[in-house]
Design a protein around this motif. Sequence first.
Motif, PDB file in Angstrom:
ATOM      1  N   CYS A 119     -34.695  46.725  46.901  1.00  0.00           N
ATOM      2  CA  CYS A 119     -33.407  47.377  46.596  1.00  0.00           C
ATOM      3  C   CYS A 119     -33.100  48.551  47.521  1.00  0.00           C
ATOM      4  N   ASN A 176     -31.867  36.811  41.252  1.00  0.00           N
ATOM      5  CA  ASN A 176     -31.484  38.095  40.667  1.00  0.00           C
ATOM      6  C   ASN A 176     -31.905  38.179  39.211  1.00  0.00           C
ATOM      7  N   ASP A 190     -30.396  43.384  40.530  1.00  0.00           N
ATOM      8  CA  ASP A 190     -28.989  42.975  40.489  1.00  0.00           C
ATOM      9  C   ASP A 190     -28.593  42.227  41.766  1.00  0.00           C
ATOM     10  N   ARG A 191     -27.596  41.387  41.598  1.00  0.00           N
ATOM     11  CA  ARG A 191     -27.082  40.559  42.679  1.00  0.00           C
ATOM     12  C   ARG A 191     -26.701  41.355  43.934  1.00  0.00           C
ATOM     13  N   LYS A 192     -26.171  42.540  43.754  1.00  0.00           N
ATOM     14  CA  LYS A 192     -25.701  43.300  44.919  1.00  0.00           C
ATOM     15  C   LYS A 192     -26.846  43.652  45.865  1.00  0.00           C
ATOM     16  N   GLU A 193     -28.061  43.686  45.330  1.00  0.00           N
ATOM     17  CA  GLU A 193     -29.197  44.006  46.200  1.00  0.00           C
ATOM     18  C   GLU A 193     -29.472  42.865  47.177  1.00  0.00           C
TER      19      GLU A 193
END
Lengths: 461, 461, 461, 461
Positions: free
Chosen positions: C241, C271, C293-296
């Motif tokens: 992350c 994720n 989380d997906r954004k990572e």
Amino acid sequence: MDVIIKGGTIVTASDQYVADIGVEGEQITRIGQSLRANGARVVDATGMYVIPGAIDAHTHLDMPFGGTVTSDDFETGQIAAACGGTTTHVDYCLQSVGGTLHEALATWRGKAQGKAVIDYGFHLAVTDLNANVMAELPAMVNEGITSFKCFMAYKGVFQIDDATLFQLLEQARELGALVNVHAENGDVVDLLTKRLISEGMTAPRYHAASRPLEVEAEATHRAVALAELARAPLNVVHMTCEASVRHVNEARARGLLDIHGETCPQYLLLNVDQYDEPDFQGAKYVMSPPLRDRKENAFLWRQLAAGNLETLMTDHCSFRMSDQKSLGKDNFAKIPNGIPGIETRVPIVFSEGVGKGRISLQTMVAAMSTNPARMYGMFPKKGCIAVGSDADIVLIDPKRRVVLSASTLHQHTDYCPYEGLEVEGYPVVTISRGEVIYENDQFVGSKGRGKYIKRGQYQAP
Amino acid sequence: MDVIIKGGTIVTASDQYVADIGVEGEQITRIGQSLRANGARVVDATGMYVIPGAIDAHTHLDMPFGGTVTSDDFETGQIAAACGGTTTHVDYCLQSVGGTLHEALATWRGKAQGKAVIDYGFHLAVTDLNANVMAELPAMVNEGITSFKCFMAYKGVFQIDDATLFQLLEQARELGALVNVHAENGDVVDLLTKRLISEGMTAPRYHAASRPLEVEAEATHRAVALAELARAPLNVVHMTCEASVRHVNEARARGLLDIHGETCPQYLLLNVDQYDEPDFQGAKYVMSPPLRDRKENAFLWRQLAAGNLETLMTDHCSFRMSDQKSLGKDNFAKIPNGIPGIETRVPIVFSEGVGKGRISLQTMVAAMSTNPARMYGMFPKKGCIAVGSDADIVLIDPKRRVVLSASTLHQHTDYCPYEGLEVEGYPVVTISRGEVIYENDQFVGSKGRGKYIKRGQYQAP
Amino acid sequence: MDVIIKGGTIVTASDQYVADIGVEGEQITRIGQSLRANGARVVDATGMYVIPGAIDAHTHLDMPFGGTVTSDDFETGQIAAACGGTTTHVDYCLQSVGGTLHEALATWRGKAQGKAVIDYGFHLAVTDLNANVMAELPAMVNEGITSFKCFMAYKGVFQIDDATLFQLLEQARELGALVNVHAENGDVVDLLTKRLISEGMTAPRYHAASRPLEVEAEATHRAVALAELARAPLNVVHMTCEASVRHVNEARARGLLDIHGETCPQYLLLNVDQYDEPDFQGAKYVMSPPLRDRKENAFLWRQLAAGNLETLMTDHCSFRMSDQKSLGKDNFAKIPNGIPGIETRVPIVFSEGVGKGRISLQTMVAAMSTNPARMYGMFPKKGCIAVGSDADIVLIDPKRRVVLSASTLHQHTDYCPYEGLEVEGYPVVTISRGEVIYENDQFVGSKGRGKYIKRGQYQAP
Amino acid sequence: MDVIIKGGTIVTASDQYVADIGVEGEQITRIGQSLRANGARVVDATGMYVIPGAIDAHTHLDMPFGGTVTSDDFETGQIAAACGGTTTHVDYCLQSVGGTLHEALATWRGKAQGKAVIDYGFHLAVTDLNANVMAELPAMVNEGITSFKCFMAYKGVFQIDDATLFQLLEQARELGALVNVHAENGDVVDLLTKRLISEGMTAPRYHAASRPLEVEAEATHRAVALAELARAPLNVVHMTCEASVRHVNEARARGLLDIHGETCPQYLLLNVDQYDEPDFQGAKYVMSPPLRDRKENAFLWRQLAAGNLETLMTDHCSFRMSDQKSLGKDNFAKIPNGIPGIETRVPIVFSEGVGKGRISLQTMVAAMSTNPARMYGMFPKKGCIAVGSDADIVLIDPKRRVVLSASTLHQHTDYCPYEGLEVEGYPVVTISRGEVIYENDQFVGSKGRGKYIKRGQYQAP
């Protein structure tokens, strides 16, 4: 003693306590427990917050813009201010291109003359800085004009180049004055605007697209960099987003404690979706910089709480929807830029900020009274509740609920951007230099009573 | 096989190994152990580093500037390049204000015609971007001009405004081209220069004072911001200091991998104290941006090592001290800006960089060959040692010691900014498209042999 | 010539070109156009990418953990590796608490003996660093163990204290070795785990809650700080992350170019929502650190593309769902931590990374071959396609489509975390030291052919 | 009215004005112009600054440490405090390892009993947090102990592990209390100390070498990270350097406004060179964290001015050179850690800070009175000059010059770290709850008059 404000909770930028305030003539002369009336008028403040009257140092009253004139003049605008808890006002006086500063100041003093109901001063927005104008600056400072402004946007109208901004910063430093800057890259805005219009994207929503936050962030960085090089104080007005504010914060982290940021209630409460309101209603919110994404609201509240954004002004610049905003019916670029807010600031910030736990009462007082008083050279005459200060005092009833509406507000325009918002807590009494000018929902002062304030030097807040 | 380079240590941007290289015609066709000569010319590379010939994509040959013309033309400049280990050259072609791009390109192609000794291309510096010029851009790209340039400084001469930069970035993105930018705030430079001169501060040292690093940092941030908004690739040339480079680094950290930075040997080795050399000798170092504090040297080496500054070019722009730099004897602003360096780059970077452990051989090859080949659309024809690539190859003898001196270098000027510096390691053979053009300290190629390179699209390095 | 790889597109960490590769014995001896067969075996690579075999330097084969043993041993694990395009392997050898390093190494060498099918080495995970163990370190380095590991988590099992980490860093610096660190704050993980279990939150999804990203970010910062103080190289493994990676990036920005970060395909593709799969299927993804989380995912791809995360390994640590993961049916803390991936890395990274434009082919080769070869002391024998290097070569058919499934993969476990994912591009031939060991979807090498690699000193990539 | 303070300039954390203060009993009841005496005692404050008495919330009186006991007890220490302008005191009560919090508090209350001359409270330093101790925390808060402390250093003595810190943070959050942390990585300090001693580096200067700033920065980051995860308020005490403070600043920039930093005069004025004073004089400055490079002084002043470091305490922990510091004659690790300063803080900060333009009077009052009063649950009873507050008031004569010397100070030790420093401005009258306890350079109060303060909940400043 002429007036005694009795039993309220006095709030300053650092303290909070219950006491009575005694006023003699125009000033506060005593603060204490159980002050005796002895014939003085007693204002009952039981259960009220007693704060220093708010200062609004970012307004445009009676200002020509885009072929029309803002709908509030010094009479209607200042009455609205007083009814909203504001007791001091600094308006932007604009140099005409080709004109002198003396002329501009004379024009603006004329606009206030005989109309003002609260005390006021002027910033001078420099739009055309030649050698003659440079030579006028010391005289302006002597007249009490200790803050200037530059627009980095509005190409072909107010926009100055970097040479002008840099020279003005240097001069301001020498004269003990402060430069306020409207930070948007006007070149890019102009390009994007023309392109959008030429592509038929003329609705209000495209106003936001024409001024993306990157243009604000870029100009903010540039202004900060020039101020750093000039070793001059700087205030970036109406900041809207993290991308911009971080440049101010980074400068302060480097030890540049004379770099400041201002925001406004509209950027704390409203967001870019407003532009999508049907039937041209989005035009209500056409202002520059434009409204941003919702997440910026939360960011700005936090920055305010942290003391990074030191002032919270209105940028009150009112136009009627009926015949003014409508000039841009077919072209967002012709919608006069601006939003009313001089009257709603204190209740909104109290209710949404203090009431919802986002900021403290102390921060509210600092951002609307003490900090601007210092930065604009009016402290401690204005901006605090202290013995010897002007008795500019506002009582807020924290329990009073009001639904905001253009129909009941005193602002001279036909809409309120917060129409229908219920606030909890509202100013109920406004005292200016010892005189009650607002009570029982009525303005009770007299036209022309407001005095021009010859302001002193910039002081860091 | 026509040429065999035997027994050297081949260095690429990622690898390093001992092998022979076989060349047929103009290209590398074989890499292997113990390649048999079979009549080919054998170049003995035992104990040598064998690198892809360096690319110099930042030079100003035969360029009019400040009432004179740079002292190296395409013949002398390219011979010096070849003798210094450079085999590919991209020069800055300048649009005249009011002129077309086609005219500019024709003029510059004429300058190279019949003189070039190594392969070459042109960037196009846009100084006046109207609708007609915009319309010329696709044609330029078709001609192999896939990189443009803007000057944010030189007010009244080359300086463009933000609208021009932004439009050029957008167009470049559409066309697969790259915008190079000279980042200094020309407005502020102009002000400071005029002020210094008017105050009698006319010596070369005031050149540095007229262009503080803040003006470079500001313009770098602005260029990066506009590129981000335009979603376009950008290369900030001749970067000198941390205050600027951090903006490039922050952009890359945000994921903008098409934002690049270039530096030059002068910013790695020299510093602001040079301007204090007596008898107007400081004029030798008058270039823009100027030399900075010593600590920036170390910073820039680290950034190069980290891959943050992806290219290392020369900004070769030579003038004679005797009759050109001397134009500014009484006014630093009239000293032609520029420094020679096309010949000394490879030995200096090898000796001071690789030899002193500041960067790896791989980084050296990446920064001077592979990365510029990619960014300027010449990869893999140029920029690598690989089967199928042009046989542009340089042999560096890591033990050869040379004391740099204008008297022995081939650059056509009367001084060397590194006069007296002893380097350890020097290019001893240069091969261009399979032809040995430099050996035994002599240029042995022929005038006019260099070919124009029709370059392809920008590619991230 | 024994083998010729014909007509493929050779990809290195910096270059890319079409050529044939000639192999004699175990090494590459020639790269060229139209190499003649002369009786050599010809491997047709037309239309293929020819890359250096991948290195997997983060695996746990045949490792006791939580009362069971990972389901792949050196035979099954390395066969899977070979079938997935990996030709070099470095496994984590674990010191027993109270045991010596020599004992640990002997145990692990025994595990590989007679089973290995590709070349391999070991890192040594130090769990109990007393004076005797300190004294063993030089001998380990002499044996070719030039990388160590510390766990900052797994309290009461592997977790070391800061004094151990600091001393190990200092010793590694002296010995030219590299310290790998598992960075999570084990004290906090232990507390949160016990609390969740005691509150009845026993399902797999609570595994993620027990190890929030803050504990990884904190430990990463701490490890970087200790390495900076010890002036030692450091590699933070399996980073997940932005909160963690920024500490590595900030260190590198300060010039600490020996601070590195590794990530794994699972953190790029999967994720945290995976833990919610019904019927205890979330247990498949129980590993440490957990999925985020997906954004990572997007963040990590960008960091890989930027070269900030220099290696991309698998952390292959396989357990069967049927009888191993199921140990934690009623208590997520008893689910053996780990995920299979030794076979799927190359196709996944090629298809999802290169194929979808997230990273270049050069970056893929750098992250899986060249960089780990340098960092773990095996370059240029391993990690590149160059004359003189081991002929460890993989052919990728960019058009081959494969649906990943445990039923067809060679990994010795009963599930695939990417079950059903279709990849475009797949390794079709694997060559190890000149021998084709995988082709036509079959492992065709022989058990025990893999050799132990005595690794040299750490080298910055 | 019992006491009138006449004609001084009242300074609060936000305001400044000239007025009289009227005191009835122990409280301020009136602030006004020309208050009439009517038999009250009149304290002439003409030309004086009248500030809220300073709060010292970081001291170690009568504390056992390293085989000795700090040389100031509650009598001598508080008399010194009073003579230096301090009217409120919060001392660190220490849990014995194995002991209960109730025992610790009883012991410390006993130390103050009958000796205290100003009002006081206690923080509780937790050194051994088991389930029983956890259960005591609510009772402690009920007793008015609303702040705790953890030491991340002093391995084997006070040092707690991360699990303890994390649990304490969580509990404090639930109870409305604040955790103070001594942030240094004790593991590394312990290692470095033992190594230095074993290598014969025993002089005081090596104390600094044993605790490099990296160990403070690391621990600060860790404490902030754990507080962020626990969503708890945190105060990092005695911060010394930019490397540490930036972690607090970054947390606040992320919106964590309950993360605070404290510094002390010694870190603002003294530097690491002090340890080189001959004849073991360096021992005077042996404290933890140690003194740093000179550049940190300037940094810390700026952070104080910016409001980033919110409190400025003394860490008064006095030992005699003659028979206490001398315990470490042959081993710096045996020098009792600490420095006197309870008496000199106000004059030093006024003279060096306000007098030299580094901070404003408002910042001084905020950092020494208003902020600690809020954070430690004593506002508005303590920490401000306001109607209804305790009349804890100090008069500073801005013109009084004093040369600081152990021979004239009241601190019970045989040296002053600022010996010979001339300050301009000095406290001349101290009033505690309406009683003048210091005037004419004499302590005129009575032993035992100080009262225990039952403190309320933590409040953000």
